[in-house]
Write a protein that holds these residues in place. Structure first.
Motif, PDB file in Angstrom:
ATOM      1  N   LEU A  76      -3.413  -1.266  27.341  1.00 58.62           N
ATOM      2  CA  LEU A  76      -4.571  -1.977  27.861  1.00 58.62           C
ATOM      3  C   LEU A  76      -4.213  -3.073  28.953  1.00 58.62           C
ATOM      4  CD1 LEU A  76      -7.389  -1.520  25.151  1.00 58.62           C
ATOM      5  CD2 LEU A  76      -6.843   0.104  26.828  1.00 58.62           C
ATOM      6  N   ASN A  77      -4.900  -3.139  29.885  1.00 58.95           N
ATOM      7  CA  ASN A  77      -4.812  -4.376  30.853  1.00 58.95           C
ATOM      8  C   ASN A  77      -6.083  -4.998  30.907  1.00 58.95           C
ATOM      9  OD1 ASN A  77      -2.044  -3.855  31.761  1.00 58.95           O
ATOM     10  ND2 ASN A  77      -2.812  -2.301  32.828  1.00 58.95           N
ATOM     11  N   LYS A  78      -6.102  -6.012  29.744  1.00 58.70           N
ATOM     12  CA  LYS A  78      -7.747  -6.547  29.720  1.00 58.70           C
ATOM     13  C   LYS A  78      -7.671  -7.632  30.395  1.00 58.70           C
ATOM     14  CE  LYS A  78      -8.461  -5.133  24.484  1.00 58.70           C
ATOM     15  NZ  LYS A  78      -8.543  -5.711  23.312  1.00 58.70           N
ATOM     16  N   GLU A  79      -8.933  -7.841  30.833  1.00 58.87           N
ATOM     17  CA  GLU A  79      -9.179  -8.965  31.719  1.00 58.87           C
ATOM     18  C   GLU A  79     -10.814  -9.447  31.206  1.00 58.87           C
ATOM     19  OE1 GLU A  79     -10.099  -8.199  35.978  1.00 58.87           O
ATOM     20  OE2 GLU A  79      -8.829  -6.492  35.350  1.00 58.87           O
ATOM     21  N   HIS A  80     -11.416 -10.720  31.400  1.00 59.04           N
ATOM     22  CA  HIS A  80     -12.634 -11.143  31.462  1.00 59.04           C
ATOM     23  C   HIS A  80     -13.472 -10.052  32.417  1.00 59.04           C
ATOM     24  CE1 HIS A  80     -16.026 -13.169  30.084  1.00 59.04           C
ATOM     25  NE2 HIS A  80     -16.162 -13.674  31.409  1.00 59.04           N
ATOM     26  N   CYS A  81     -14.358  -9.450  32.194  1.00 54.52           N
ATOM     27  CA  CYS A  81     -15.038  -8.783  33.389  1.00 54.52           C
ATOM     28  C   CYS A  81     -16.554  -8.543  33.110  1.00 54.52           C
ATOM     29  CB  CYS A  81     -14.327  -7.380  33.679  1.00 54.52           C
ATOM     30  SG  CYS A  81     -14.331  -6.276  31.979  1.00 54.52           S
ATOM     31  N   SER A  82     -17.388  -8.210  33.938  1.00 53.26           N
ATOM     32  CA  SER A  82     -18.698  -7.827  33.788  1.00 53.26           C
ATOM     33  C   SER A  82     -18.848  -6.399  33.440  1.00 53.26           C
ATOM     34  CB  SER A  82     -19.457  -7.998  35.079  1.00 53.26           C
ATOM     35  OG  SER A  82     -20.831  -7.608  35.052  1.00 53.26           O
ATOM     36  N   ILE A  83     -19.399  -6.109  32.169  1.00 49.52           N
ATOM     37  CA  ILE A  83     -19.454  -4.792  31.788  1.00 49.52           C
ATOM     38  C   ILE A  83     -20.733  -4.296  32.539  1.00 49.52           C
ATOM     39  CG2 ILE A  83     -19.913  -3.160  29.954  1.00 49.52           C
ATOM     40  CD1 ILE A  83     -17.159  -4.660  29.660  1.00 49.52           C
ATOM     41  N   LYS A  84     -21.929  -5.019  32.822  1.00 49.36           N
ATOM     42  CA  LYS A  84     -22.950  -4.552  33.583  1.00 49.36           C
ATOM     43  C   LYS A  84     -22.566  -4.079  34.841  1.00 49.36           C
ATOM     44  CE  LYS A  84     -27.387  -6.049  35.220  1.00 49.36           C
ATOM     45  NZ  LYS A  84     -28.443  -7.398  35.369  1.00 49.36           N
ATOM     46  N   GLU A  85     -21.640  -4.792  35.715  1.00 49.78           N
ATOM     47  CA  GLU A  85     -21.270  -4.391  37.063  1.00 49.78           C
ATOM     48  C   GLU A  85     -20.384  -2.935  36.584  1.00 49.78           C
ATOM     49  OE1 GLU A  85     -18.180  -5.969  40.280  1.00 49.78           O
ATOM     50  OE2 GLU A  85     -19.056  -7.414  39.119  1.00 49.78           O
ATOM     51  N   ILE A  86     -19.636  -2.822  35.616  1.00 47.67           N
ATOM     52  CA  ILE A  86     -18.957  -1.479  35.518  1.00 47.67           C
ATOM     53  C   ILE A  86     -20.137  -0.384  35.512  1.00 47.67           C
ATOM     54  CG2 ILE A  86     -17.555  -0.068  33.944  1.00 47.67           C
ATOM     55  CD1 ILE A  86     -16.087  -2.892  33.276  1.00 47.67           C
ATOM     56  N   VAL A  87     -21.141  -0.589  34.705  1.00 42.21           N
ATOM     57  CA  VAL A  87     -21.979   0.414  34.321  1.00 42.21           C
ATOM     58  C   VAL A  87     -22.648   0.778  35.723  1.00 42.21           C
ATOM     59  CG1 VAL A  87     -24.297   0.934  33.188  1.00 42.21           C
ATOM     60  CG2 VAL A  87     -22.410   0.021  31.942  1.00 42.21           C
ATOM     61  N   GLN A  88     -23.133  -0.400  36.522  1.00 39.73           N
ATOM     62  CA  GLN A  88     -23.899  -0.039  37.653  1.00 39.73           C
ATOM     63  C   GLN A  88     -22.811   0.678  38.765  1.00 39.73           C
ATOM     64  OE1 GLN A  88     -24.552  -4.141  38.545  1.00 39.73           O
ATOM     65  NE2 GLN A  88     -26.949  -3.778  37.830  1.00 39.73           N
ATOM     66  N   ASN A  89     -21.555   0.496  38.731  1.00 38.29           N
ATOM     67  CA  ASN A  89     -20.733   1.083  39.705  1.00 38.29           C
ATOM     68  C   ASN A  89     -20.680   2.488  39.243  1.00 38.29           C
ATOM     69  OD1 ASN A  89     -19.990  -1.129  41.226  1.00 38.29           O
ATOM     70  ND2 ASN A  89     -18.487  -1.746  39.878  1.00 38.29           N
TER      71      ASN A  89
END
Length: 226
Positions: A76-89
């Motif tokens: 895994l290449n983890k980073e601080h990210c928006s899960i909401k944005e991922i869902v929308q995409n």
């Protein structure tokens, strides 16, 4: 020595990535450079072809992901990210699948934004897989509901469909049962997607659960730490 089946599949899908990526790039350039010269119907057709090509890309990546996991190479290449944005995409990427069956997808999020320390590519793969499966197992004109919420330093994702459902007599065997049903229905890519979902969520130190009843629909919930 004959090549093992899994190795052959990994090599084959890896070779498919280049032409698929080339096709995606060409379609994106075509839409960008000739947009002013295309009518709405032509734009819609090209957009649908682009979405289908991206879906084909995800299927090949699923096979590679399974091979890596089985080989102990899923990193895994983890980073601080928006899960909401991922869902929308993901909703945007899979809309052509839903449109084909005239299905409606509703999305509820309990905060302005929800973030986590996660691998963007792999969590995207998980959500795309779950939306695709929900669509495949649900009838035309049905509704699929997605809920994203943040509780006790964890991110919860839930997807609920109104599809055929299955009888889960043993919850610890739920994913294996999905694979068998997918195989019996000869529905390409379904069982593998759920198998990979569990691999990825486990790798994020999270958990995934399934609740399902025959002819009542299926609810899949996963959570990962913030």
């Amino acid at each position: 020595t004959p090549i093992a089946n899994d190795t052959f599949i990994a090599m084959f899908t890896h070779d498919l990535k280049t032409p698929i990526n080339s096709g995606i790039f060409a379609l994106e350039m075509l839409l960008k450079d000739t947009s002013d010269n295309l009518n709405d119907y032509q734009k819609e057709l090209l957009t649908d072809i682009l979405s289908a090509s991206k879906y084909m890309k995800r299927l090949t990546e699923n096979a590679l992901c399974k091979f890596k996991a089985d080989s102990g190479k899923l990193v895994l290449n983890k980073e601080h990210c928006s899960i909401k944005e991922i869902v929308q995409n993901c909703i945007e990427e899979t809309k052509y699948i839903l449109n084909e069956k005239k299905q409606k997808l509703s999305f509820f999020c309990n905060k302005q934004d929800i973030c986590a320390n996660a691998d963007v590519i792999e969590i995207t793969r998980v959500i795309n897989n779950l939306i695709s499966n929900a669509s495949k197992y649900s009838p035309k004109n049905s509704e699929i509901k997605i809920t994203l919420k943040n509780l006790k330093e964890k991110v919860y994702f839930e997807i609920q469909d109104n599809g055929c459902g299955i009888d889960l007599k043993k919850l610890d065997k739920a994913f294996e049962q999905y694979v068998r049903i997918a195989n019996s229905q000869k529905s390409a890519g379904t069982g593998l997607g759920l198998y990979i979902t569990k691999l990825i969520i486990d790798a994020h130190n999270g958990n995934v659960k399934i609740k399902s009843k025959p002819n009542k629909g299926t609810q899949i919930i996963f959570y990962i730490p913030e």
